[in-house]
Motif scaffolding. Sequence first.
Motif, PDB file in Angstrom:
ATOM      1  N   CYS A 130       0.871  -1.078  -0.524  1.00  0.00           N
ATOM      2  CA  CYS A 130       0.489  -0.013  -0.117  1.00  0.00           C
ATOM      3  C   CYS A 130       0.587   1.644   0.099  1.00  0.00           C
ATOM      4  N   GLU A 131       0.738   2.081  -0.574  1.00  0.00           N
ATOM      5  CA  GLU A 131       1.154   3.987  -0.770  1.00  0.00           C
ATOM      6  C   GLU A 131       0.117   4.605  -0.780  1.00  0.00           C
ATOM      7  N   THR A 132       0.326   5.591   0.542  1.00  0.00           N
ATOM      8  CA  THR A 132      -0.796   6.592   0.449  1.00  0.00           C
ATOM      9  C   THR A 132      -0.904   7.719  -0.388  1.00  0.00           C
ATOM     10  N   ILE A 133      -1.426   8.342  -0.775  1.00  0.00           N
ATOM     11  CA  ILE A 133      -0.895   9.129  -1.973  1.00  0.00           C
ATOM     12  C   ILE A 133      -1.883  10.563  -1.726  1.00  0.00           C
ATOM     13  N   LEU A 134      -2.740  10.745  -0.680  1.00  0.00           N
ATOM     14  CA  LEU A 134      -3.464  11.687  -0.125  1.00  0.00           C
ATOM     15  C   LEU A 134      -4.191  11.474   1.399  1.00  0.00           C
ATOM     16  N   ALA A 135      -4.366  12.672   2.314  1.00  0.00           N
ATOM     17  CA  ALA A 135      -4.808  12.126   3.399  1.00  0.00           C
ATOM     18  C   ALA A 135      -6.467  13.564   2.775  1.00  0.00           C
ATOM     19  N   ASP A 136      -7.683  12.387   3.556  1.00  0.00           N
ATOM     20  CA  ASP A 136      -8.423  12.880   2.365  1.00  0.00           C
ATOM     21  C   ASP A 136      -9.841  13.531   4.735  1.00  0.00           C
ATOM     22  N   PRO A 137      -9.499  14.216   4.459  1.00  0.00           N
ATOM     23  CA  PRO A 137     -10.505  14.714   5.557  1.00  0.00           C
ATOM     24  C   PRO A 137     -11.716  14.473   6.013  1.00  0.00           C
ATOM     25  N   PHE A 138     -12.473  14.629   6.877  1.00  0.00           N
ATOM     26  CA  PHE A 138     -14.024  13.889   6.949  1.00  0.00           C
ATOM     27  C   PHE A 138     -14.784  15.628   7.287  1.00  0.00           C
ATOM     28  N   CYS A 139     -15.970  15.754   6.743  1.00  0.00           N
ATOM     29  CA  CYS A 139     -16.457  17.076   7.349  1.00  0.00           C
ATOM     30  C   CYS A 139     -18.614  16.933   7.652  1.00  0.00           C
ATOM     31  N   LEU A 140     -18.512  17.506   7.864  1.00  0.00           N
ATOM     32  CA  LEU A 140     -19.569  17.527   8.156  1.00  0.00           C
ATOM     33  C   LEU A 140     -20.890  18.573   6.708  1.00  0.00           C
ATOM     34  N   VAL A 141     -21.720  17.446   7.009  1.00  0.00           N
ATOM     35  CA  VAL A 141     -22.694  18.395   5.033  1.00  0.00           C
ATOM     36  C   VAL A 141     -24.141  18.615   6.115  1.00  0.00           C
ATOM     37  N   VAL A 142     -24.544  19.980   5.814  1.00  0.00           N
ATOM     38  CA  VAL A 142     -25.924  19.731   6.356  1.00  0.00           C
ATOM     39  C   VAL A 142     -26.757  21.124   5.604  1.00  0.00           C
ATOM     40  N   PRO A 143     -28.699  20.951   5.392  1.00  0.00           N
ATOM     41  CA  PRO A 143     -29.369  21.556   5.408  1.00  0.00           C
ATOM     42  C   PRO A 143     -28.794  22.772   5.588  1.00  0.00           C
ATOM     43  N   PRO A 144     -29.893  23.810   4.955  1.00  0.00           N
ATOM     44  CA  PRO A 144     -29.817  24.626   5.357  1.00  0.00           C
ATOM     45  C   PRO A 144     -31.091  24.867   6.484  1.00  0.00           C
ATOM     46  N   GLY A 145     -30.953  25.832   7.475  1.00  0.00           N
ATOM     47  CA  GLY A 145     -32.204  25.663   8.760  1.00  0.00           C
ATOM     48  C   GLY A 145     -31.754  25.049   9.651  1.00  0.00           C
ATOM     49  N   HIS A 146     -30.658  24.091   9.636  1.00  0.00           N
ATOM     50  CA  HIS A 146     -30.184  22.923  10.102  1.00  0.00           C
ATOM     51  C   HIS A 146     -29.764  23.389  11.911  1.00  0.00           C
ATOM     52  N   ARG A 147     -29.527  23.542  12.731  1.00  0.00           N
ATOM     53  CA  ARG A 147     -28.836  23.963  13.333  1.00  0.00           C
ATOM     54  C   ARG A 147     -27.281  24.074  14.035  1.00  0.00           C
ATOM     55  N   PHE A 148     -27.028  23.338  13.131  1.00  0.00           N
ATOM     56  CA  PHE A 148     -25.238  24.065  12.559  1.00  0.00           C
ATOM     57  C   PHE A 148     -24.986  24.163  11.001  1.00  0.00           C
ATOM     58  N   ALA A 149     -25.956  25.155  10.854  1.00  0.00           N
ATOM     59  CA  ALA A 149     -25.747  25.690   9.248  1.00  0.00           C
ATOM     60  C   ALA A 149     -25.217  27.474  10.373  1.00  0.00           C
ATOM     61  N   GLY A 150     -24.084  27.342   9.076  1.00  0.00           N
ATOM     62  CA  GLY A 150     -23.457  28.534   9.446  1.00  0.00           C
ATOM     63  C   GLY A 150     -22.231  28.704  10.509  1.00  0.00           C
ATOM     64  N   ARG A 151     -22.484  27.629  10.790  1.00  0.00           N
ATOM     65  CA  ARG A 151     -20.662  27.311  11.262  1.00  0.00           C
ATOM     66  C   ARG A 151     -19.795  26.901  10.142  1.00  0.00           C
ATOM     67  N   LYS A 152     -18.496  27.520  10.625  1.00  0.00           N
ATOM     68  CA  LYS A 152     -17.385  27.041   9.940  1.00  0.00           C
ATOM     69  C   LYS A 152     -17.188  25.720  10.436  1.00  0.00           C
ATOM     70  N   GLN A 153     -16.654  25.445  11.373  1.00  0.00           N
ATOM     71  CA  GLN A 153     -16.392  24.247  12.175  1.00  0.00           C
ATOM     72  C   GLN A 153     -16.915  23.685  13.447  1.00  0.00           C
ATOM     73  N   LEU A 154     -16.614  22.895  13.471  1.00  0.00           N
ATOM     74  CA  LEU A 154     -17.938  21.628  14.742  1.00  0.00           C
ATOM     75  C   LEU A 154     -16.760  20.854  15.114  1.00  0.00           C
ATOM     76  N   ARG A 155     -17.096  20.641  16.721  1.00  0.00           N
ATOM     77  CA  ARG A 155     -16.191  19.689  16.988  1.00  0.00           C
ATOM     78  C   ARG A 155     -17.202  18.139  17.176  1.00  0.00           C
ATOM     79  N   TRP A 156     -16.768  17.148  16.696  1.00  0.00           N
ATOM     80  CA  TRP A 156     -17.027  15.463  15.930  1.00  0.00           C
ATOM     81  C   TRP A 156     -18.359  16.378  17.251  1.00  0.00           C
ATOM     82  N   SER A 157     -18.299  15.901  18.474  1.00  0.00           N
ATOM     83  CA  SER A 157     -18.644  15.475  19.850  1.00  0.00           C
ATOM     84  C   SER A 157     -19.593  16.324  20.071  1.00  0.00           C
TER      85      SER A 157
END
Length: 300
Positions: free
Chosen positions: A159-186
């Motif tokens: 195996c050879e790693t070629i890319l480190a791809d971060p996980f992110c959060l995807v939310v719909p408009p109107g959700h309480r996390f909408a408008g946040r730039k970043q958020l803790r997993w917890s």
Amino acid sequence: MNVTLRQLRVFLAVAESRNFSRAGNQIGLTQPAVSRSIVEFEAQLGLKLLDRTTREVALTEAGQSLAARLHRVLDELEQTLLDVQGMSNARRGKVRVASSPTLSANLMPACIAACAKVEPDIELVLLDRIQQDVLDSVRAGEVDFGVVIEPASPDDLHCETILADPFCLVVPPGHRFAGRKQLRWSALDGEALVLLDHASGSRRLIDQALQHQGAHCTVRQQVGHPTTAFRMLEAGLGISVMPSLAVPPAGFRNLQVVQLTPRIDRAVMLVHRRNRAPAPLAQRVWGLIRDTATDVHPAP
């Protein structure tokens, strides 16, 4: 038996010239070196090939039999070696690569385009399959190599790693996390999620990240493709944790991407069977995909 190619060539030169000195001049060895090589060759075979006198060298019956066949054997060996050597200089051919869906959609198009530009005589054939099928294809030798998310059991793979791809959060408009730039997993604790199913190489890593970060969520839907998940988010069925590569390059019109902290990556890897190096053409495509991944998605 440990007979060397040099011993075979020395014997054939002596058999043709019937003289140790002339044979040595022909192949670039001294007369003592020729004599020593013949003695060692006969010892390996356990029989006498030459009768030596002060005036001439004569072939024994065994020596005559060997000399009669050796020309053809050495010619075939030389041609085989030339054929194999030619593989390293081959410029034209087909390379088969298997890739899991999110990588097929969001990484491999750029790699195929780069191959067409840089290596126009190489046909890169892509097999778009779920992660386990990609790994099975690699192990079975059906493809030259695979592009996958870090496998759970890589012991039989290189195996050879070629890319480190971060996980992110995807939310719909109107959700309480909408408008946040970043958020803790917890902060995801208790949320309803739409996730990729377990056929995805990412799902195992997402589940591990949620557990380790103390986010106990309800998985409302499990789907096979990110686009399906995004449509469900637009319908108000929850939020989703996705690899960043799954996010369209132009972003969303109706959804928002939120950075998750701490950053947790999935490793995108090239894999082939351990101890079985890809053919030279495949090695060139391997390097091209690695370089293209770095150029298109540079490390942060």
